[in-house]
Design a protein around this motif. Structure first.
Motif, PDB file in Angstrom:
ATOM      1  N   ASN A 102       0.570  -1.295   0.370  1.00 38.47           N
ATOM      2  CA  ASN A 102       0.045  -0.103  -0.073  1.00 38.47           C
ATOM      3  C   ASN A 102       0.962   1.305   0.000  1.00 38.47           C
TER       4      ASN A 102
ATOM      5  N   SER B 118       3.897   4.162  -1.568  1.00 34.04           N
ATOM      6  CA  SER B 118       4.765   4.321  -2.470  1.00 34.04           C
ATOM      7  C   SER B 118       6.389   4.188  -2.442  1.00 34.04           C
TER       8      SER B 118
ATOM      9  N   ARG C 287      -3.391  10.178   4.569  1.00 30.59           N
ATOM     10  CA  ARG C 287      -2.782   8.999   4.362  1.00 30.59           C
ATOM     11  C   ARG C 287      -1.976   8.885   2.912  1.00 30.59           C
ATOM     12  N   GLU C 288      -2.407   9.382   2.067  1.00 36.32           N
ATOM     13  CA  GLU C 288      -1.843   9.545   0.611  1.00 36.32           C
ATOM     14  C   GLU C 288      -0.746  10.302   0.694  1.00 36.32           C
ATOM     15  N   ASP C 289      -0.918  11.736   1.348  1.00 35.53           N
ATOM     16  CA  ASP C 289       0.051  12.590   1.423  1.00 35.53           C
ATOM     17  C   ASP C 289       1.316  12.077   2.361  1.00 35.53           C
TER      18      ASP C 289
ATOM     19  N   ARG D 168       2.278   8.829   2.659  1.00 35.37           N
ATOM     20  CA  ARG D 168       2.752   7.908   1.630  1.00 35.37           C
ATOM     21  C   ARG D 168       3.896   8.436   0.678  1.00 35.37           C
ATOM     22  N   ARG D 169       3.336   9.733   0.147  1.00 38.85           N
ATOM     23  CA  ARG D 169       4.052  10.459  -0.771  1.00 38.85           C
ATOM     24  C   ARG D 169       5.344  11.046  -0.266  1.00 38.85           C
TER      25      ARG D 169
ATOM     26  N   SER E 141       9.794   2.484   1.678  1.00 42.01           N
ATOM     27  CA  SER E 141       9.640   3.733   0.757  1.00 42.01           C
ATOM     28  C   SER E 141      10.910   4.527   0.293  1.00 42.01           C
TER      29      SER E 141
END
Length: 363
Positions: free
Chosen positions: A174, A176, A256-258, A260-261, A288
C-alpha cells in the motif's frame, strides 16, 4: 456458526490495522469480531473484559479466541467460564512491564499484572519482536518482587514455553516507493523524516537537540515531522519552526496518501525513541526508500544493521552532518543499505498466512 472469536479492546492504530488485514484472509462465516473504540486506553485495559463478557453470545461454538494484550483475558474467562475450553491466543503489540513512565511512582502496576495473568490464562502468546518478548519475560520476576508481603515463584517458567515471536505484518504493497529520477541530487538538501507520536516516550527533545546542532554546522537539510499529535504538544516543539527557519517542510500529521508520498520523498528516517517494541512507521519509511537512523537500544538492533544505530546525540549529528555535506556519500550508503536489507520478513504477504494458520489450526 463462527468458531473463531476475535476481540480487540483498543481498535485503532496498529491494533486496528492488524485485525483488518487478518480478517481479509478469513471467511466471514468462520469468525465473529468484537471491538472497543481506541479511546481512553486506560479504561479499555481496565474494563474491556467486563464489557466483552456482556456482549459475547452464550449460544456460541467458539473453539479459538484471538485478542491483544490490552484485554485482561483471565478476567474475561473468569466471568465467562463457558469460554474456558477455547484455545486462547494473545498478541503483544507492547508490554506494560517495560513501558516507560516519567517517574517510576507514576506506574500503575495493574496493567502489568493484567498482562501476566493473561499469559497464565492463554495457550499461546505471540510477540511482535524478540525484544518485546525477552524484555517482558526478563521483567516478570522483578515486577512481581515489588508486591509487599507476598512472594511469587515460577511465574516466568510457566509463561515462557507459550511464547514466540511473530512479527507484525506491514502492508508494504500500500506504500509509495522512491523513484530513481535523474535529478541533481548533489545540490538537493538531505530530507530527514521523524514519523512518530508527539509524546515523551518518542523523545522529541533529542530530535530538536540534534537538528539545532546540525543547523549550527551550517549544512543544508530539510525536516518533516509527521506522526500523531495531541492537544498538548511537547514544549520543545512550540517554537520549532522559528528555530529552524526554512528547514521544516511538514510539521504535523498528514492524510494517508500525502503521508505515503512524503515517505517516498524522504532520504533519512530518524528515531529518537525511548520506547519502541517494533516500529511500523520506521519500517514503512524504509520500504519507501529512506535510510534508517535509530538508537542502539530497544527493538532497533533486531531490525537494522549496526552502522545505522547511534549511542549518543553526538554520533547522530556526526552521521547526519557527513551525509548533508556529501550527498554522493549518502547515496552510496543508501545503495549499500538497500542491497543488504530484506524487508520481506516483515511483510503482510509472508506473515498473515502464519497468523491465519495459528488462529485456524494452532500451528
Amino acid at each position: 456458526m463462527a468458531h473463531i472469536l476475535i476481540l480487540e479492546a483498543f481498535y485503532g492504530g496498529s491494533h486496528k490495522q492488524l485485525i483488518d488485514v487478518l480478517v481479509k484472509y478469513l471467511d466471514e462465516r468462520e469468525y465473529d469480531l468484537l471491538t472497543i473504540p481506541a479511546k481512553k486506553w486506560h479504561w479499555c485495559a481496565r474494563m474491556s473484559a467486563l464489557q466483552f463478557a456482556g456482549r459475547i453470545s452464550t449460544a456460541h461454538r467458539y473453539r479459538t479466541i484471538f485478542c491483544s494484550s490490552v484485554l485482561n483475558l483471565s478476567e474475561l474467562i473468569g466471568m465467562r467460564t463457558d469460554l474456558a475450553h477455547c484455545r486462547k491466543i494473545v498478541y503483544f503489540h507492547e508490554n506494560q512491564l517495560c513501558y516507560p513512565v516519567r517517574e517510576s511512582k507514576q506506574r500503575d502496576v495493574q496493567y502489568g499484572i493484567n498482562q501476566i495473568t493473561t499469559c497464565l490464562c492463554a495457550d499461546r502468546v505471540l510477540f511482535n519482536s524478540r525484544y518485546n518478548m525477552d524484555s517482558f519475560l526478563d521483567s516478570i520476576q522483578s515486577f512481581l518482587n515489588i508486591v509487599p508481603n507476598m512472594s511469587f515463584k515460577g511465574v516466568r517458567e510457566k509463561i515462557a514455553p507459550k511464547c514466540e515471536v511473530l512479527y507484525y505484518p506491514v502492508e508494504f504493497s500500500n506504500l509509495s516507493t522512491r523513484t530513481d529520477e535523474k535529478e541533481d541530487k548533489e545540490n538537493k538538501p538531505l530530507h530527514i523524516i521523524w514519523p512518530h507520536r508527539w509524546e515523551h516516550d518518542k523523545n522529541p527533545e533529542q530530535l530538536l537537540e540534534a537538528l539545532l546542532a546540525l543547523q549550527e554546522k551550517g549544512v543544508s537539510f530539510h525536516i518533516s515531522i509527521l506522526g500523531e499529535r495531541f492537544e498538548t504538544i511537547p514544549k520543545c516543539f512550540e517554537n520549532l519552526e522559528d528555530q529552524l527557519p526554512g528547514k521544516v517542510l511538514q510539521f504535523g500529521p498528514l492524510a494517508r496518501e500525502d503521508y505515503r508520498r512524503t515517505l517516498a520523498e524522504g532520504d533519512v528516517v530518524l528515531s529518537t525513541a525511548l520506547h519502541e517494541f517494533y516500529g511500523v512507521a520506521m519500517l514503512e519509511a524504509v520500504h519507501s526508500g529512506c535510510v534508517p537512523l535509530a538508537p542502539n537500544r530497544l527493538v532497533y538492533p533486531e531490525l537494522y544493521p549496526k552502522d545505522k544505530l547511534f549511542n549518543t546525540t553526538g554520533q547522530l549529528v556526526k552521521q547526519l552532518y557527513n551525509w548533508c555535506r556529501n550527498r554522493a556519500l549518502f547515496e552510496k550508503h543508501r545503495d549499500a543499505f538497500f542491497d543488504q536489507i530484506n524487508l520481506d520478513v516483515y511483510s503482510a504477504e509472508q506473515l498473515v498466512p502464519k497468523f491465519v494458520s495459528a488462529i485456524r489450526n494452532g500451528s
